[in-house]
Design an enzyme around this catalytic site. Structure first.
Site, short mmCIF file in Angstrom:
data_model
loop_
_atom_site.label_atom_id
_atom_site.label_comp_id
_atom_site.label_asym_id
_atom_site.label_seq_id
_atom_site.Cartn_x
_atom_site.Cartn_y
_atom_site.Cartn_z
N HIS A 191 2.25 3.00 -3.22
CA HIS A 191 1.37 3.71 -4.15
C HIS A 191 1.71 5.18 -4.26
CE1 HIS A 191 -1.72 1.27 -5.92
NE2 HIS A 191 -1.96 0.64 -4.80
N GLN A 224 0.83 -1.20 0.00
CA GLN A 224 0.00 0.00 0.00
C GLN A 224 0.86 1.25 0.00
OE1 GLN A 224 -2.95 -0.54 -0.57
NE2 GLN A 224 -3.58 1.59 -0.60
N ASP A 248 -6.86 -6.24 -5.27
CA ASP A 248 -6.54 -5.16 -6.21
C ASP A 248 -6.66 -5.62 -7.66
OD1 ASP A 248 -5.93 -3.46 -4.14
OD2 ASP A 248 -3.76 -3.79 -4.25
N GLU A 286 -9.97 2.15 3.89
CA GLU A 286 -10.30 1.64 2.55
C GLU A 286 -10.12 0.12 2.50
OE1 GLU A 286 -7.49 2.92 -0.34
OE2 GLU A 286 -8.80 2.54 -2.06
N HIS A 287 -8.91 -0.34 2.87
CA HIS A 287 -8.62 -1.78 2.91
C HIS A 287 -8.38 -2.19 4.36
CE1 HIS A 287 -7.02 -0.33 -1.02
NE2 HIS A 287 -7.67 -1.39 -1.48
N HIS A 324 -53.45 19.98 -4.55
CA HIS A 324 -53.23 18.54 -4.44
C HIS A 324 -54.53 17.84 -4.05
CE1 HIS A 324 -49.05 19.75 -4.56
NE2 HIS A 324 -48.62 18.51 -4.43
#
Lengths: 436, 436
Positions: free
Chosen positions: B257, B254, B356, B322-323, B415
């Site tokens: 990245h 990770q 991934d 996220e993960h 209405h």
């Protein structure tokens, strides 16, 4: 109400995002409430609502709720309960389960669906306080299983201790857990960031004025928000089989909402167009909200003549209206052609107010052509999903080389090594190309 | 990598919305492309990408696609096909049907689910061009049934006529229908408003640089957009049963990245924390992208010590990563406690790169704590719903009075009259209070 030939009639209007001054004012309010909490909340409530509260007085009490029931009368309670039963039943059918896909190699993949934990619903004060909107915002969250549903609404709008009793009863019937008498951008900031009195939420929904809308945009990211609705719209596609008086009444029921509301008739019959226009004029003259409705009809109303029902459906698909009534012989025959419409009302008895109040589907529906890509509020709006991956050793050994090929192709050697280190330890060193 | 006690560690970071100059530049580009179409598109392509194209040269041809297949080699095609099979299978399980609820009074309520008609996928150029991201954006749209999927990607990034051949092959395998060699804010504007060469879409998704992100925000409303992702994150909760080398490799996969990526270990074992930290240092030294990964580990990495697995899950729920990898004995026993995580990886063989690239669940996952309220990309993101209301005459006669009660309570007489006019004509005049 102008009658025009089918053409590139575009319902879409520029969306109002507020002036620079309004944006700056909202940013300051949000910043202050985020920093100072209740102190700022109470200060702005005094400033904007003219009501001086203690922090301990923000939350509406059980006694106030009970008093509200005494004020509204049995007919209203019965009506709101009947509506809530239908809305709950419709939204119950939208519930989905978490699921798993079990694979022969022992792996397990799936999606876990969970309700959001805490949701805030904004309810405007004054004349824009609609009990039906409380049901439509709260019930989907409740059906989704949201354990904490919080309502905020400004004080001093008349009724029980400053909050409209009809709103309080609707909130209780819908299943709201906490109610706070606070409104405007300061209420949105409190919901987003929390104060000593109001715990922060995960999502804020509900309509509001420009300051509320700007505040929602400002806090988006810290919390989720619903979409910001434009003026309301109806498009009716009708042929000679329809009753012009019904169609005119339905067009006006939309036009009375707002000077910017849009009511459009699409028809293949010029005679029907003329009859409907005459009915609109006749009914308009007797309507309590005729000034609003007349402005709406004049500025945003139209009759669009087409050559066929099919062409009319094409016009509807381009408009992508919030509400679409199809009042022709055998309307089901055309349903498959309808691509873009937020809510579809079929046949002479499905008058739009049936959906606004009672039938069960949500009345919070995409406006301004966004039905091309968005949907009425439903249970999914209060659910979040997590992916689940349990990979077996066998699955990793089988597929590891392929994963490494893809990772290395993207220049992400660290990704490849996270796989490789496992393949090596599990005795697959040197066989990294078994899938190639 | 610092080791800290469990505390109010907050992964969330301020989101970058661009400078005033960037915003102004993007607004000008969008305005020009909206107004001038292809002419502006080609002008900006020459200016920013240094490539002079004719309008007729924007679209990538079948011959170019074929040439790309020849360039990438069989191993890649086989790997991308294997991944696509899994991703398609997982997303196929998310498909839902339109449904109807038939009522004894002849009424019919339901939801109609339809795919969006046309979707645009942005693919960045250069080193950020990831074939796996093409699959993850395109396949859910394809499974949803979107009939027109368009890809845009900037020219001049090397490879086939300026477009990376791996991207072209991934697009073809995923099911893209049209590919245009255009990027940046000008590509987003073309997708939103259309030009003579590129028809407008209903939704734009896919990652991009700050100009692409700002352009997506600018056109939102005219079209739908996906959410704008923050830096990637992983949190691993592991106990002594885990292999420190596996956990370290996953953290680094990770961290490589992006300098702003975040890799966090949560563990009840100080010995494991130390062992894992040593492994991170050891593996980091050998990593090609070690400069990026080291910065990430230094600035956003942490080891959080907790007293128990349960407390660790509490930390995870606050982080909403996220993960999330859960590498403990019997991880399934804790799954019910996990409230907030975009993707959950269980056990020692579910290394994040498995998800991934290959297993099937989407790798576009909420970042920056937004897993509290949002979800990984799936088929639902390419579906829109319309409510369906067919009310029978019997249902309207039965419930009309209740609907009128609710409408009048909100001051919307128009209405109420849309209902009343039908009740009168159908012979129910004077019985409007039959439900009260």
């Amino acid at each position: 109400m102008k009658i025009v030939k089918a053409q590139d009639f575009d319902l879409r209007r520029e969306v109002e995002y507020g002036t620079a001054e309004q944006n700056e004012a909202v940013r300051a309010i949000v910043r202050d409430v985020k920093k100072e909490g209740d102190a700022a909340l109470l200060r702005y409530t005094e400033k904007f609502d003219g009501v001086r509260l203690e922090a301990s007085g923000l939350r509406v009490t059980q006694e106030e709720l009970q008093a509200a029931y005494d004020q509204v009368g049995a007919a209203f309670v019965e009506a709101i309960r009947a509506a809530a039963v239908n809305i709950r039943a419709f939204h119950n059918r939208q519930k989905r389960n978490s699921w798993m896909d079990l694979q022969p190699d022992g792996s397990l993949l799936g999606q876990i669906l969970r309700p959001l934990k805490r949701v805030g619903v904004y309810v405007p004060g004054g004349k824009a306080a609609y009990p039906s909107s409380v049901l439509m915002n709260v019930i989907p969250a409740q059906v989704a299983g949201v354990p904490e549903i919080v309502m905020v609404t400004p004080p001093a709008t008349g009724g029980t201790e400053g909050i409209d009793p009809y709103i309080l009863v609707a909130a209780a019937e819908a299943g709201v857990h906490e109610i706070y008498r606070v409104g405007g951008a300061q209420a949105i900031a409190a919901l987003a960031y929390g104060t000593a009195s109001i715990a922060p939420v995960d999502k804020i929904c509900g309509p509001g004025n420009i300051f509320v809308a700007l505040a929602k945009r400002e806090v988006y990211g810290a919390v989720d928000i619903d979409s910001i609705a434009g003026p309301s719209e109806i498009a009716v596609l009708a042929d000679d089989s329809a009753d012009p008086a019904y169609v005119a009444a339905d067009l006006l029921s939309q036009a009375e909402h707002d000077e910017m509301a849009s009511a459009i008739l699409v028809t293949p019959s010029e005679a029907f167009a003329q009859a409907c226009r005459a009915e609109v004029e006749r009914q308009l003259a007797e309507l309590p909200r005729r000034d609003i409705a007349a402005a709406s009809v004049r500025d945003y109303g139209a009759v669009i003549l087409v050559d066929s029902i099919e062409e009319g459906i094409g016009v509807i698909n381009r408009l992508a209206p919030e509400h679409f009534e199809l009042i022709v012989e055998d309307p089901m025959a055309y349903l498959g052609l309808v691509e873009n419409a937020g809510a579809i009302f079929l046949g002479p008895y499905s008058s739009e107010p049936v959906g606004d109040y009672f039938a069960g589907p949500n009345h919070i529906i995409p406006t301004n052509g966004t039905a091309r890509f968005s949907s009425p509020v439903d249970v999914d709006d209060f659910i979040k999903k997590s992916s689940l991956i349990y990979y077996s050793k066998e699955a990793l050994l089988q597929n590891g080389a392929t994963i490494m090929e893809l990772a290395r192709r993207e220049g992400l050697e660290g990704h490849a090594r996270a796989i490789e280190i496992r393949l090596r330890k599990e005795g697959k060193a040197g066989v990294n190309d078994d899938n190639q």
